[in-house]
Write an enzyme that holds these catalytic residues in place. Structure first.
Site, mmCIF file in Angstrom:
data_model
loop_
_atom_site.group_PDB
_atom_site.id
_atom_site.type_symbol
_atom_site.label_atom_id
_atom_site.label_comp_id
_atom_site.label_asym_id
_atom_site.label_seq_id
_atom_site.Cartn_x
_atom_site.Cartn_y
_atom_site.Cartn_z
ATOM 1 N N ASP A 138 0.818 -1.205 0.000
ATOM 2 C CA ASP A 138 0.000 0.000 0.000
ATOM 3 C C ASP A 138 0.860 1.266 0.000
ATOM 4 O O ASP A 138 1.867 1.338 0.710
ATOM 5 C CB ASP A 138 -0.868 -0.013 1.267
ATOM 6 C CG ASP A 138 -1.698 1.242 1.424
ATOM 7 O OD1 ASP A 138 -2.594 1.440 0.596
ATOM 8 O OD2 ASP A 138 -1.439 2.020 2.366
ATOM 9 N N GLU B 27 1.557 -0.410 -5.052
ATOM 10 C CA GLU B 27 0.638 0.678 -5.377
ATOM 11 C C GLU B 27 1.387 2.002 -5.409
ATOM 12 O O GLU B 27 1.870 2.474 -4.390
ATOM 13 C CB GLU B 27 -0.471 0.791 -4.325
ATOM 14 C CG GLU B 27 -1.486 1.869 -4.674
ATOM 15 C CD GLU B 27 -2.229 2.449 -3.470
ATOM 16 O OE1 GLU B 27 -1.719 2.412 -2.346
ATOM 17 O OE2 GLU B 27 -3.331 2.969 -3.684
HETATM 18 C C1 LIG Z 1 -6.074 1.692 -3.388
HETATM 19 C C2 LIG Z 1 -5.613 1.743 -1.974
HETATM 20 O O1 LIG Z 1 -5.302 0.735 -1.380
HETATM 21 N N1 LIG Z 1 -5.582 2.912 -1.410
HETATM 22 C C3 LIG Z 1 -5.154 3.110 -0.064
HETATM 23 C C4 LIG Z 1 -3.838 3.790 -0.094
HETATM 24 O O2 LIG Z 1 -3.377 4.057 1.163
HETATM 25 C C5 LIG Z 1 -4.213 4.864 1.939
HETATM 26 C C6 LIG Z 1 -3.564 4.985 3.279
HETATM 27 O O3 LIG Z 1 -3.132 3.739 3.746
HETATM 28 C C7 LIG Z 1 -5.627 4.315 2.031
HETATM 29 O O4 LIG Z 1 -6.463 5.274 2.594
HETATM 30 C C8 LIG Z 1 -6.140 3.968 0.660
HETATM 31 O O5 LIG Z 1 -7.374 3.326 0.733
#
Ligand SMILES: CC(=O)N[C@H]1CO[C@H](CO)[C@@H](O)[C@@H]1O
Ligand SMILES: *[C@@H]1O[C@H](CO)[C@@H](O)[C@H](O)[C@H]1NC(C)=O
Ligand SMILES: *[C@@H]1O[C@H](CO)[C@@H](O)[C@H](O)[C@H]1NC(C)=O
Ligand SMILES: *[C@@H]1O[C@H](CO)[C@@H](O)[C@H](O)[C@H]1NC(C)=O
Ligand SMILES: [Ca+2]
Ligand SMILES: [Ca+2]
Length: 593
Positions: A235, A308
């Site tokens: 993440d 990500e």
């Molecule tokens: C797509 C995804 O997983 N988004 C996450 C990215 O990180 C932030 C903080 O941890 C989350 O709020 C999101 O949902």
């Protein structure tokens, strides 16, 4: 700009673009390379809170997921990625982790998790967990110890005294902003210092300059590998490292972006000191090494990393690794989300726009690597709401037909769409930190509504009429049970795509594609001595006829294999490559004789 225009022209003129991952095409006569399980895998993202509720509290849980694994198996899924299931006060629905080694009680227990993995393995499904490295919850013991400056934890997080302004008031160390609006610095009364939180106040950033933190997070990975997971989706990677402070301990301000006048909005600043640092790339390489070492010692299939990052593509591509060091197998390709129209509303995107999105990744991807295609997730509008409901099947076709890994967000296979959520029903901190007038710009709730299993009460998701987010009333027709029983539905089309994906052509074949005019997107997948398949999609609301013989270097007649909901073509219907007529939004996949 010039480059973009010439690119569009190229497509408009029907110039062919060919991509043959040279490792995968047999034309050179080389022996077929060893293929790993993930290289053409179908990943499926589950948002656990909304998938299946087993105990009637209106919230999805692990036992619920276990009870529906057979559905995923039928759907051809190779690996299931679960959004966070760890102990959490749920300030950011699990992305604020209080205990990285345990399960959120609402979702179940470690025992339930072990059962889930066991049942998944029995069915031949792999389980991938979300790994959230950048921050913990402020309710995590590590943070509590750090607040108390306990030995070993003093520098676990990013602490700073801040400064006094001219009026003698205390002010934060600098202008950095959190992703969810407002300053990224929060004063802690007990420790008498500010801490950094690039996300919500309840998500303090871990200090990656501290080797103890790096080691601790590696322990987290090993712990879950020991419990049988096949890898991690990492993440918010780009946020891990921040720039080092200067010799006086000062962190530099970030410059204004000019994108917005709203000084609380994170896009007010250019995040040159808080995102996309080279140290972060190296961290990903270290995690990959950990996974490979683990496999060497414990055996089993390759463990994988999916990362990500919403960063510029040149940075994202670094996650694949470099000449000497391996990185993530799947740095997420978000081009179908960020590409196209700037406002992410792609309902009018022409064929040239689609072709540009496809080339943006394939052109940049280092040779020898595998592509992946992400159409949506729990942070984005649903595909049907971003690309238009008429194009739901087209998007699923693209997802499954393009070379490499497909990553489906739960519900896209049945064509779920966004539900507008009222301010009162809003749960997402990105919405709740704003106000009733503007929350709709920020909310991620519309794509997080409960999964629609059937037309019975509460969409078959829960026995409780009150669910944590409301259920989309369209569940009466948009649901697994109804769509499974239909002769033709989004789901039956998805299942046909799954079958087609098993062909050697789609698994290993080369790819070429072109936009023919503004209407028709044409993609060819081919492999020597195997059938050739064409995806022919009219992406606009006007009739179109295209000659794809020269752009795709094909000739003669093809047979209809799969058609979308809009098409009236039947399986086996003849399509002539030199004159393909397509109704508005019609999309078909045809095969050579
Ligand atoms: C797509 C995804 O997983 N988004 C996450 C990215 O990180 C932030 C903080 O941890 C989350 O709020 C999101 O949902
Ligand atoms: C039903 O859901 C509501 C709201 O989520 C909750 O307060 C209630 O306890 C649930 N009922 C049962 C039987 O769990
Ligand atoms: C690859 O990355 C590693 C780790 O960051 C680095 O040490 C090495 O110099 C890089 N190699 C090349 C060829 O860029
Ligand atoms: C996207 O744009 C179309 C056409 O301009 C409009 O009808 C639709 O409501 C928009 N969708 C969203 C989610 O904003
Ligand atoms: Ca439950
Ligand atoms: Ca960080």
């Amino acid at each position: 700009m010039l480059k973009i225009i010439s690119l569009l022209l190229l497509f408009a003129l029907g110039q062919e673009r060919t991509f043959a991952c040279d490792d995968l095409v047999g034309q050179s006569g080389r022996a077929a390379p060893v293929r790993e399980w993930w290289q053409s895998a179908q990943f499926y993202q589950i948002y656990p809170r909304s998938f299946m509720d087993s105990n009637g509290d209106g919230i999805g849980d692990l036992a619920g997921i276990t009870s529906r694994l057979s559905y995923l198996k039928e759907l051809g899924v190779t690996a299931v990625w679960l959004s966070p299931i760890y102990t959490s006060p749920m300030a950011d629905f699990g992305y604020d982790i209080a205990d990285f080694f345990d399960i959120q009680p609402e979702y179940g227990t470690l025992d339930d998790f072990d059962k889930l993995v066991q049942e998944a393995n029995r069915l031949g499904l792999k389980v991938i967990l979300d790994f959230v490295p950048n921050h913990s919850s402020d309710e995590n013991d590590w943070f509590k110890k750090s607040v108390r400056r306990e030995r070993g934890y003093e520098d676990y997080y990013m602490w700073h005294d801040g400064y006094k302004n001219e009026q003698g008031e205390r002010v934060p160390p600098n202008n950095w902003l959190q992703a969810f609006r407002g300053s990224a610095w929060e004063w802690n009364e007990e420790r008498q210092q500010y801490y950094l939180h690039q996300f919500a106040v309840k998500q303090p950033d871990l200090n990656y300059r501290n080797p103890a933190v790096v080691a601790q997070m590696k322990r987290v990975l090993t712990y879950w590998l020991d419990r049988g997971v096949s890898g991690f989706r990492v993440d918010a990677v780009p946020w891990c490292f921040e720039v080092l402070p200067d010799e006086t301990g000062r962190y530099p301000d970030e410059p204004k972006s000019g994108y917005t006048d709203d000084p609380d909005d994170s896009s007010y600043l250019l995040h040159i000191y808080t995102q996309d640092l080279p140290e972060t790339v190296d961290m990903v390489y270290q995690w990959r090494k950990l996974l490979d070492d683990y496999q060497r010692i414990h055996g089993g299939d390759r463990r994988v990393l999916l990362t990500e990052a919403w960063s510029p593509l040149d940075y994202v591509m670094k996650f694949y690794g470099n000449r000497t060091t391996k990185g993530a197998q799947m740095p997420f390709n978000f081009q179908f989300i960020v590409g196209g129209n700037g406002d992410k509303n792609n309902t009018n995107l022409p064929a040239t726009g689609f072709a540009k999105i496809i080339s943006s990744w394939l052109d940049k991807m280092p040779s020898g690597q595998v592509a992946n295609w992400v159409m949506g997730n729990h942070d984005q509008r649903r595909v049907g709401s971003r690309y238009g409901e008429e194009r739901i099947d087209t998007m699923n076709m693209l997802q499954m037909f393009l070379p490499g890994v497909s990553i489906t967000y739960m519900g896209e296979e049945i064509g779920m769409t966004d539900l507008d959520i009222s301010w009162e029903d809003s749960r997402d901190p990105a919405a709740c930190n704003s106000n009733a007038n503007i929350y709709e710009q920020f909310t991620r709730d519309p794509a997080r509504t409960p999964f629609q299993w059937s037309s019975s009460a509460n969409a078959g998701f829960s026995t409780n009429a009150t669910t944590w987010l409301p259920i989309n009333p369209n569940y009466v027709t948009v649901n697994v049970e109804t769509e499974k029983a239909a002769t033709k539905s989004h789901l039956t089309i998805y299942n046909q795509l799954v079958e087609l994906r098993k062909s050697r052509t789609l698994q290993e074949g080369g790819t070429s594609y072109a936009a023919v005019g503004e209407n028709v997107l044409a993609i060819k997948r081919s492999l020597q001595n195997e059938k050739t398949y064409l995806l022919l999609a009219n992406v606009l609301d006007t009739d179109a006829t295209a000659d794809v013989t020269s752009v795709l270097r094909v000739s003669g007649n093809f047979k209809t294999k799969i058609s979308n909901m809009i098409s009236t073509r039947k399986e086996g219907d003849t399509v002539s490559a030199d004159s393909v007529s397509l109704r508005p939004y019609e999309a078909i996949i045809v095969e050579s004789d």
